[in-house]
Scaffold this motif. Structure first.
Motif, PDB file in Angstrom:
ATOM      1  N   SER A 513       0.603  -1.114   0.084  1.00  0.00           N
ATOM      2  CA  SER A 513       0.046   0.052  -0.063  1.00  0.00           C
ATOM      3  C   SER A 513       0.990   1.419   0.104  1.00  0.00           C
ATOM      4  N   GLY A 514       1.964   1.092   0.589  1.00  0.00           N
ATOM      5  CA  GLY A 514       2.976   2.289   0.735  1.00  0.00           C
ATOM      6  C   GLY A 514       3.448   2.663  -0.607  1.00  0.00           C
ATOM      7  N   LEU A 515       3.782   1.956  -1.512  1.00  0.00           N
ATOM      8  CA  LEU A 515       4.539   2.117  -2.767  1.00  0.00           C
ATOM      9  C   LEU A 515       3.840   3.301  -3.643  1.00  0.00           C
ATOM     10  N   GLU A 516       2.604   3.155  -3.680  1.00  0.00           N
ATOM     11  CA  GLU A 516       1.805   4.282  -4.753  1.00  0.00           C
ATOM     12  C   GLU A 516       2.433   5.708  -4.168  1.00  0.00           C
ATOM     13  N   GLY A 517       2.981   6.465  -5.187  1.00  0.00           N
ATOM     14  CA  GLY A 517       3.363   7.846  -4.866  1.00  0.00           C
ATOM     15  C   GLY A 517       4.809   7.786  -4.096  1.00  0.00           C
ATOM     16  N   SER A 518       5.119   6.867  -3.635  1.00  0.00           N
ATOM     17  CA  SER A 518       6.386   6.874  -2.877  1.00  0.00           C
ATOM     18  C   SER A 518       7.830   7.068  -3.788  1.00  0.00           C
ATOM     19  N   PRO A 519       8.846   7.859  -3.272  1.00  0.00           N
ATOM     20  CA  PRO A 519      10.281   7.813  -4.170  1.00  0.00           C
ATOM     21  C   PRO A 519      10.542   6.539  -4.535  1.00  0.00           C
ATOM     22  N   CYS A 520      10.587   5.488  -3.803  1.00  0.00           N
ATOM     23  CA  CYS A 520      10.987   4.354  -4.347  1.00  0.00           C
ATOM     24  C   CYS A 520       9.924   3.267  -5.085  1.00  0.00           C
ATOM     25  N   SER A 521       9.015   3.758  -5.460  1.00  0.00           N
ATOM     26  CA  SER A 521       7.866   2.898  -6.104  1.00  0.00           C
ATOM     27  C   SER A 521       8.516   2.472  -7.410  1.00  0.00           C
ATOM     28  N   SER A 522       9.466   3.265  -8.137  1.00  0.00           N
ATOM     29  CA  SER A 522       9.893   2.756  -9.595  1.00  0.00           C
ATOM     30  C   SER A 522      10.734   1.562  -9.133  1.00  0.00           C
ATOM     31  N   MET A 523      11.239   1.162  -8.204  1.00  0.00           N
ATOM     32  CA  MET A 523      12.098   0.064  -7.858  1.00  0.00           C
ATOM     33  C   MET A 523      11.442  -1.136  -7.990  1.00  0.00           C
ATOM     34  N   TYR A 524      10.001  -1.099  -7.799  1.00  0.00           N
ATOM     35  CA  TYR A 524       9.296  -2.496  -7.634  1.00  0.00           C
ATOM     36  C   TYR A 524       8.128  -2.341  -8.916  1.00  0.00           C
ATOM     37  N   SER A 525       7.452  -3.359  -9.032  1.00  0.00           N
ATOM     38  CA  SER A 525       6.552  -3.561 -10.178  1.00  0.00           C
ATOM     39  C   SER A 525       5.440  -2.749  -9.659  1.00  0.00           C
ATOM     40  N   SER A 526       4.495  -2.049 -10.560  1.00  0.00           N
ATOM     41  CA  SER A 526       3.352  -1.136 -10.133  1.00  0.00           C
ATOM     42  C   SER A 526       2.134  -2.219  -9.843  1.00  0.00           C
ATOM     43  N   LEU A 527       2.548  -3.378 -10.192  1.00  0.00           N
ATOM     44  CA  LEU A 527       1.213  -4.475  -9.922  1.00  0.00           C
ATOM     45  C   LEU A 527       1.059  -4.539  -8.520  1.00  0.00           C
ATOM     46  N   LEU A 528       2.372  -4.432  -7.731  1.00  0.00           N
ATOM     47  CA  LEU A 528       2.281  -4.266  -6.227  1.00  0.00           C
ATOM     48  C   LEU A 528       1.200  -3.282  -5.844  1.00  0.00           C
ATOM     49  N   TRP A 529       1.410  -2.144  -5.873  1.00  0.00           N
ATOM     50  CA  TRP A 529       0.094  -1.117  -5.271  1.00  0.00           C
ATOM     51  C   TRP A 529      -1.090  -1.031  -6.057  1.00  0.00           C
ATOM     52  N   LYS A 530      -1.044  -1.433  -7.202  1.00  0.00           N
ATOM     53  CA  LYS A 530      -2.378  -1.771  -8.008  1.00  0.00           C
ATOM     54  C   LYS A 530      -3.017  -2.785  -7.447  1.00  0.00           C
ATOM     55  N   ASN A 531      -2.625  -4.005  -7.247  1.00  0.00           N
ATOM     56  CA  ASN A 531      -3.267  -5.042  -6.691  1.00  0.00           C
ATOM     57  C   ASN A 531      -3.520  -5.141  -5.402  1.00  0.00           C
ATOM     58  N   VAL A 532      -2.888  -4.571  -4.548  1.00  0.00           N
ATOM     59  CA  VAL A 532      -3.134  -4.519  -3.130  1.00  0.00           C
ATOM     60  C   VAL A 532      -4.608  -3.553  -2.812  1.00  0.00           C
ATOM     61  N   LYS A 533      -4.892  -2.446  -3.608  1.00  0.00           N
ATOM     62  CA  LYS A 533      -6.273  -2.069  -3.804  1.00  0.00           C
ATOM     63  C   LYS A 533      -7.221  -2.969  -3.640  1.00  0.00           C
ATOM     64  N   LEU A 534      -7.147  -3.845  -4.860  1.00  0.00           N
ATOM     65  CA  LEU A 534      -8.127  -5.011  -4.968  1.00  0.00           C
ATOM     66  C   LEU A 534      -8.240  -6.080  -3.666  1.00  0.00           C
ATOM     67  N   ILE A 535      -7.115  -6.135  -3.172  1.00  0.00           N
ATOM     68  CA  ILE A 535      -6.871  -7.076  -1.793  1.00  0.00           C
ATOM     69  C   ILE A 535      -7.791  -6.480  -0.948  1.00  0.00           C
ATOM     70  N   ASN A 536      -7.379  -5.035  -0.728  1.00  0.00           N
ATOM     71  CA  ASN A 536      -7.885  -4.266   0.382  1.00  0.00           C
ATOM     72  C   ASN A 536      -9.499  -4.033   0.381  1.00  0.00           C
ATOM     73  N   GLN A 537     -10.038  -4.025  -0.945  1.00  0.00           N
ATOM     74  CA  GLN A 537     -11.596  -3.507  -1.118  1.00  0.00           C
ATOM     75  C   GLN A 537     -12.206  -5.053  -1.138  1.00  0.00           C
ATOM     76  N   ASN A 538     -11.721  -5.904  -1.809  1.00  0.00           N
ATOM     77  CA  ASN A 538     -12.540  -7.124  -2.073  1.00  0.00           C
ATOM     78  C   ASN A 538     -12.246  -8.086  -0.945  1.00  0.00           C
ATOM     79  N   VAL A 539     -13.324  -8.360  -0.024  1.00  0.00           N
ATOM     80  CA  VAL A 539     -13.033  -9.493   0.896  1.00  0.00           C
ATOM     81  C   VAL A 539     -12.856 -10.867   0.529  1.00  0.00           C
ATOM     82  N   MET A 540     -13.618 -11.005  -0.521  1.00  0.00           N
ATOM     83  CA  MET A 540     -13.363 -12.553  -1.183  1.00  0.00           C
ATOM     84  C   MET A 540     -11.918 -12.680  -1.665  1.00  0.00           C
TER      85      MET A 540
END
Length: 731
Positions: A513-540
């Protein structure tokens, strides 16, 4: 810009209920934001009314409202937060009350409002409370204002109540967003006790308005020969202090109320002005006398304050828009990703992102907050978890002789062993490294606590004293007495590691969750912060990933224990293999050179010779055990000594390599296979039913989010339009 009062409304509010367009715009914006989003504390101006008990604060509130609404027999005991909105279209005043900031507004008739407000104050008895009651009014006879009526300062024997009221009032006065309406009786012009308190908070009186009450008693006194001195401040106040003198409408106790409250307000206002002018009031003080002048000046002050609030309100609205726009985009993304044809692949992709993020967390990530624990908190949480589950298949404490239980063990680890970072709240790889030190210490507590008796030695030796060697006897006794204690402690190691990995869920989500908009976000895959939104929002999706993760942890624990059980079986079948000395030679750094073939040939026999050192010592100890039946007692003592020494070697070897075994049997296999397990997630029928319900809810949530963004856009456009209008046509 003011709205005219039509003759149909009696013309009584001309100059009193005239509402500025800016106040109306900001008031409507505030109402929409507060009521629809539940946001309190919007950056709009507010007044707080302070004064001593019975100075007339509540009566002033009623004068601003144009109607009586307070009926407490004991006076104010808690803050009353009032919101008055002047609306010329309201033929009948509309009253609303709520008991707390989060409670809904409920409309009542005036009689019920009087009872609710009175009961809210009377219920406190002689005490006082900071919990406010909220009252809202829409009327054509009120002033546009948000004001807080506070309990009056007391001079009573109950010092506890006096202190509570004092602290409560000062809390509101300290808020720099509040303008202080300081009420004093005209008869107190020499001492001004409330103003002295206000000056402690607002020394220059820059956000203070002084209101003298009971003016009728002042000018009726024959000894008052100079009414101008009241407005001049007797030389005690700065010229910049805004001040008013007025008489509040009312009637004597027991007197019938034959006139409307608005009419009484008009009468006392006219009388104040007439009497003061006849007493020689100077023309420059005319606008500082009477309820009507006070209300008109108050509205001008409110208009100025509201004008100053436009930019802060716009900033707040823009932040609110950004927040809700982000929520809208997240919901839309989830809706698109949970398309019936791709829901399974979405779940698996989210799971693989989770597994990938776990590797980074274990490698070490700074500034993680989720899941952090000190060593003491970690051990207590672990014990509490297994005590609730009733776990008995392993020992929770390293020794039964720890009289102080877990607290004594924690004290030993932190004070005697001084484990590094034991007091630091850490997670991920740092927590795992600290865990490895703790479980090694736990293992080293293992001892053979059963004393070997003569019968045990004879039983292990067999029927004849010459049937088995002492080497075989020692091997049997070690296997029989030491295998289970060490196995139970190794089970503790496995359970601690599984519990540790189970606690990393929160840390992994926090990292993603902390990767989006952080200075080190370019060091990791953008799928990490995109998919965590689905995980947090979707209980299933979250439940499926967490269930798969827990199953992987349980499987690795089972494999870990199987591998260690095999290791222990082979070890205790022939402990001498494990306890052989290392076959390495002494190494000198200063003389290190690349070895030649001759050096290698010379080294090999030395290493083989050094490995036999322990065997030579063991053979020596075994030879010293007597074999004569008459010396069986001496033999038992020597066998016990050899059993303890042998077990000590086995325990040391296992403890020395526990981190290696853990890395090999648990951590590395889990990190490698977790992504594969996540890719094997499947949906059950129950999962599909939850997914369908979630899709339906998402459609509603997206529509609601869009409506909220539209509402905020409308509010921003309305304020910006008003700002442009005022630039073209200023006040």
């Amino acid at each position: 810009v003011e709205t005219e009062i039509s003759p149909a409304n009696g013309g009584l509010m001309a100059g009193l209920g005239a509402k500025s367009e800016l106040a109306r715009v900001l008031g409507d914006v505030k109402a929409r934001v507060r009521d629809q989003y539940g946001i309190e504390g919007f950056p709009l101006p507010r007044f707080v009314l302070v004064g001593k008990q019975s100075v007339g604060k509540t009566r002033l509130m009623e004068a601003l409202a144009g109607e009586t609404f307070a009926s407490s027999s004991r006076g104010s005991r808690r803050p009353t937060i009032l919101e008055f909105t002047n609306d010329v279209l309201e033929k009948v005043p509309r009253w609303y009350v709520k008991s707390s900031a989060t409670a809904p507004w409920t409309e009542y008739d005036i009689a019920t409002v009087r009872k609710l407000v009175g009961d809210a104050h009377d219920s406190l008895g002689e005490s006082a409370s900071p919990e406010p009651i909220y009252v809202r009014l829409r009327s054509s006879a009120c002033v546009d204002i948000q004001i807080v009526d506070l309990p009056g300062f007391r001079d009573s024997a109950n010092q506890d109540v006096c202190s509570r009221v004092e602290d409560l009032v000062r809390t509101y006065m300290r808020d720099r967003e509040n303008t202080i309406l300081c009420m004093e009786q005209c008869s107190d012009e020499a001492t001004l006790p409330t103003l002295r308190r206000v000056r402690e908070i607002d020394p220059r009186l820059q956000r203070t308005i002084l209101i003298y009450t009971k003016l009728d008693k002042y000018y009726s006194d024959p000894d008052r020969y100079n009414v101008n001195s009241l407005h001049e401040g007797f030389g005690q106040m700065p010229d910049s202090l805004v001040r008013f003198a007025l008489t509040l409408p009312g009637w004597k106790d027991g007197e019938m109320q034959t006139k409307q409250f608005v009419e009484l307000r008009e009468e006392v206002d006219s009388k104040d002005v007439k009497e003061m002018l006849e007493k020689g009031l100077r023309p420059q003080f005319r606008e500082a006398v009477g309820v009507k002048s006070f209300s008109a000046a108050l509205e001008k002050r409110i208009a100025k304050m509201f004008s100053d609030s436009i930019n802060p309100v716009l900033d707040e609205l823009r932040e609110l828009k950004t927040k809700h726009k982000s929520q809208e985009q997240s919901l839309i993304s989830e809706f698109e990703e949970t398309d019936p044809h791709r829901i399974l692949s979405t779940v698996r992709e989210c799971g693989k992102s989770f597994a990938f993020a776990l590797k980074h967390v274990m490698e070490g990530v700074p500034n993680l907050v989720g899941g952090q624990m000190t060593l003491a908190n970690e051990l207590r949480a672990f014990h509490e978890y297994h005590q609730k589950r009733g776990s008995t298949h392993f020992a929770l404490l390293p020794s039964d002789e720890l009289a102080g239980g877990l607290d004594e063990y924690i004290e030993y680890l932190t004070k005697e062993m001084q484990i590094g970072a034991c007091d630091a709240a850490v997670t991920g790889g740092a927590q795992y490294r600290r865990l490895m030190i703790e479980v090694e210490i736990f293992l080293r507590f293992s001892e053979i606590t059963v004393e070997i008796k003569k019968q045990d030695v004879l039983q292990a030796r067999g029927v004849s004293m010459s049937s088995l060697t002492w080497r075989d006897v020692v091997m049997k006794l070690v296997s029989n007495e030491a295998h289970l204690p060490l196995q139970r402690r190794l089970q503790y190691v496995g359970e601690r590691i599984r519990w540790f990995f189970g606690c990393q869920k929160e840390s992994v989500l926090d990292f993603m969750s902390g990767l989006e908009g952080s200075p080190c976000s370019s060091m990791y895959s953008s799928l990490l912060w995109k998919n965590v939104k689905l995980i947090n929002q979707n209980v299933m999706i979250k439940n499926l990933i967490f269930n798969c993760y827990d199953q992987t942890c349980a499987r690795q624990l089972k494999l870990f224990m199987q591998l260690f059980d095999n290791l222990l079986l082979s070890t205790f079948a022939n402990p001498w293999i494990l306890v052989k000395g290392a076959s390495t030679e002494t190494f000198c750094v200063n003389k290190a050179t690349m070895p030649s073939i001759d050096d290698t040939k010379e080294r090999i026999p030395k290493e083989l010779e050094s490995r036999s050192n322990f065997e030579n010592s063991l053979s020596k100890w075994l030879v010293e055990i007597p074999t004569q039946p008459s010396q069986i007692d001496d033999a038992v003592d020597k066998v016990q000594m050899l059993v303890l020494k042998t077990y000590g070697f086995v325990r040391s070897k296992v403890c020395d390599q526990v981190e290696l075994f853990t890395e090999s049997f648990f951590k590395i296999p889990m990190l490698r296979r977790l992504e594969e397990d996540m890719n094997g997630i499947n949906l059950t029928r129950d999962d599909e039913a939850v997914y369908v319900a979630r899709r339906m809810q998402l459609e509603v949530d997206i529509s609601t989010a869009r409506q909220k963004v539209k509402e905020i856009d409308d509010c921003i456009a309305r304020l910006q339009g008003f700002t442009l209008k005022q630039i073209a046509h200023p006040f």
